[in-house]
Design an enzyme around this catalytic site. Structure first.
Site, mmCIF file in Angstrom:
data_model
loop_
_atom_site.group_PDB
_atom_site.id
_atom_site.type_symbol
_atom_site.label_atom_id
_atom_site.label_comp_id
_atom_site.label_asym_id
_atom_site.label_seq_id
_atom_site.Cartn_x
_atom_site.Cartn_y
_atom_site.Cartn_z
ATOM 1 N N LYS A 186 0.667 -1.240 0.237
ATOM 2 C CA LYS A 186 -0.164 -0.074 0.051
ATOM 3 C C LYS A 186 0.836 1.084 0.103
ATOM 4 C CE LYS A 186 -3.874 -2.098 -0.043
ATOM 5 N NZ LYS A 186 -3.836 -3.431 0.088
HETATM 6 C C1 LIG Z 1 -5.234 -4.352 0.662
HETATM 7 C C2 LIG Z 1 -6.697 -4.083 0.786
HETATM 8 C C3 LIG Z 1 -7.487 -4.820 1.879
HETATM 9 C C4 LIG Z 1 -6.947 -5.621 2.761
HETATM 10 O O1 LIG Z 1 -5.719 -5.299 3.450
HETATM 11 P P1 LIG Z 1 -4.566 -5.940 4.305
HETATM 12 O O2 LIG Z 1 -3.841 -5.151 5.212
HETATM 13 O O3 LIG Z 1 -3.968 -6.615 3.025
HETATM 14 O O4 LIG Z 1 -5.420 -7.126 4.926
HETATM 15 C C5 LIG Z 1 -8.726 -4.479 1.830
HETATM 16 N N1 LIG Z 1 -9.444 -3.678 0.881
HETATM 17 C C6 LIG Z 1 -8.793 -3.205 0.015
HETATM 18 C C7 LIG Z 1 -9.422 -2.683 -1.130
HETATM 19 C C8 LIG Z 1 -7.405 -3.684 -0.323
HETATM 20 O O5 LIG Z 1 -6.605 -3.184 -1.264
#
Ligand SMILES: *Cc1c(COP(=O)(O)O)cnc(C)c1O
Length: 397
Positions: A186
């Site tokens: 992210k």
């Molecule tokens: C990455 C992501 C998640 C989950 O996040 P994690 O930290 O990997 O559990 C949920 N929703 C969206 C849209 C994402 O891109």
């Protein structure tokens, strides 16, 4: 989008503080920690960066979505409207609390189509979960209006959109509850981690308690705590929070780099008449984490995707054929492949997926290519990439 590209001495310094005291836990051990409260500090930074009243850190973005649902009291047999284009975490979190995911078409924002949402509302609907995919957003005014009219909770999954805004408000702070992820890919990362944000005190207190076994966090050093509710462990560790703390301070720099790189690529592609871009609602500003563009049809998109890969352009995805992000390949949801029995309500509630088609979503996702915008590219690299992408696309049409 990936914050993992740029970390170094600032992150190391924050982690060293934690290692020095040895307190890896975010709660308690007040005397041992030499004043280091990294999770609390990161919550305060997020509060001010996003301009929101309350922030509760948790162990992941998926945990954030689960905790947000639980904090709003959503559970057994309730229906939650969610989009066909998202990460699998959306339906995982809904099913985890015993609720039923009701999948609904997206529009050319690549987020929930408000008119499709309206049609999907039933007497069991409790919440609308809008997923701000690929750094941009859905039609937030329309979705908010629907939530007010039908008395529904609006949950914003802004895991991919930190830094984006709508009418001057940070994405994630527009709904009743917002969710962020700080996983490794992210925009900012803490390794693993997430956050629930809200302006509703009751939801915040619920999230705070639910994510730590129901502890009420009253008093110092955990001495006076009780358990007003049943909870679980979705805590973030001090080590993860420490990295996140250094990264959130760099968010403005990351966003500026993203915007610059995104704009160079987009300018090059916009000279190709067959290329169009997704709609960003009026008053919205993307985080510029991902550049999305549409091609005229499915076959062209498939061949462009293949040719980009073969031409050495990494980080571009044709999500139509992808099992992580689009309904077509979510067989483990359609057949509810759960290790343990799920409720009759969930089984019956998901039966519609056996026959339902999502033609409108196919129309957009079939033609869409999403390209990650990296932070570490030099200007020359972006220019070379833009030129190469344009050449490949033109020769594939
Ligand atoms: C990455 C992501 C998640 C989950 O996040 P994690 O930290 O990997 O559990 C949920 N929703 C969206 C849209 C994402 O891109």
């Amino acid at each position: 989008m990936p914050g993992f590209e740029l970390f170094g001495s600032a992150e190391r310094k924050e982690v060293e503080d934690v290692l020095e005291s040895g307190v890896l836990m975010r709660y308690g051990f007040d005397g041992m920690r030499n004043g280091h409260w990294k999770a609390k500090a990161l919550e305060a930074e997020l509060q001010s960066a996003l301009n929101t009243q309350y922030v509760q850190l948790v162990s992941s973005g998926t945990a954030a979505v689960s905790v947000a649902l639980a904090a709003a009291g959503i559970g057994a047999g309730d229906e939650v409207i969610m989009p066909t284009f998202t990460f699998v975490a959306s339906f995982e979190a809904i099913i985890m609390v015993g609720a039923i995911p009701v999948l609904v078409d997206i529009d050319d924002t690549l987020a929930l189509d408000p008119s499709a949402v309206k049609k999907a509302i039933s007497s069991k609907t409790k919440a609308i979960m809008v997923v701000q995919m690929c750094g941009s957003m859905g039609h937030m005014d329309a979705l908010q209006e629907i939530c007010s009219a039908y008395d529904l909770v609006l949950i914003e999954d802004a895991c991919q959109a930190i830094g984006g805004t709508y009418k001057e408000k940070a994405l994630g702070t527009i709904g009743h509850l917002g969710c962020f992820s700080f996983d490794f890919v992210k925009t900012i990362t803490s390794g693993e981690g997430g956050a629930v944000v809200t302006n509703n005190k009751e939801f915040y207190v619920n999230a705070d308690q639910y994510s730590d076994h129901g502890h009420d966090h009253v008093g110092n050093d955990r001495g006076a705590e009780s358990h007003p509710i049943l909870g679980y462990n979705f805590r973030i560790s001090e080590l993860h929070a420490a990295i996140g703390l250094a990264q959130i301070r760099r968010l403005p720099d990351f966003l500026a780099i993203q915007k610059k790189n995104y704009t160079m690529l987009r300018d090059a592609l916009s000279k190709i008449p067959e290329v169009t871009f997704r709609t960003v609602p009026n008053g919205g500003e993307e985080s510029y984490a991902i550049l999305n563009f549409f091609l005229p049809d499915l076959e062209t998109s498939r061949s462009v995707s293949k040719n980009l890969k073969e031409g050495g352009i990494d980080g571009c995805f044709h999500y139509f054929d992808n099992n992580w992000h689009y309904v077509r390949k979510w067989d483990h949801l359609k057949n509810v492949k759960s290790l343990y029995p799920v409720s009759k309500e969930i089984k019956e509630g998901l039966a519609y997926l056996e026959t339902k088609t999502f033609d409108q979503s196919d129309h957009y996702i079939g033609r869409n290519i999403s390209c990650l915008i990296k932070l570490s590219w030099t200007e020359a690299e972006v220019q070379a990439r833009a030129h190469k992408m344009a050449t490949i696309i033109k020769s594939s049409i």
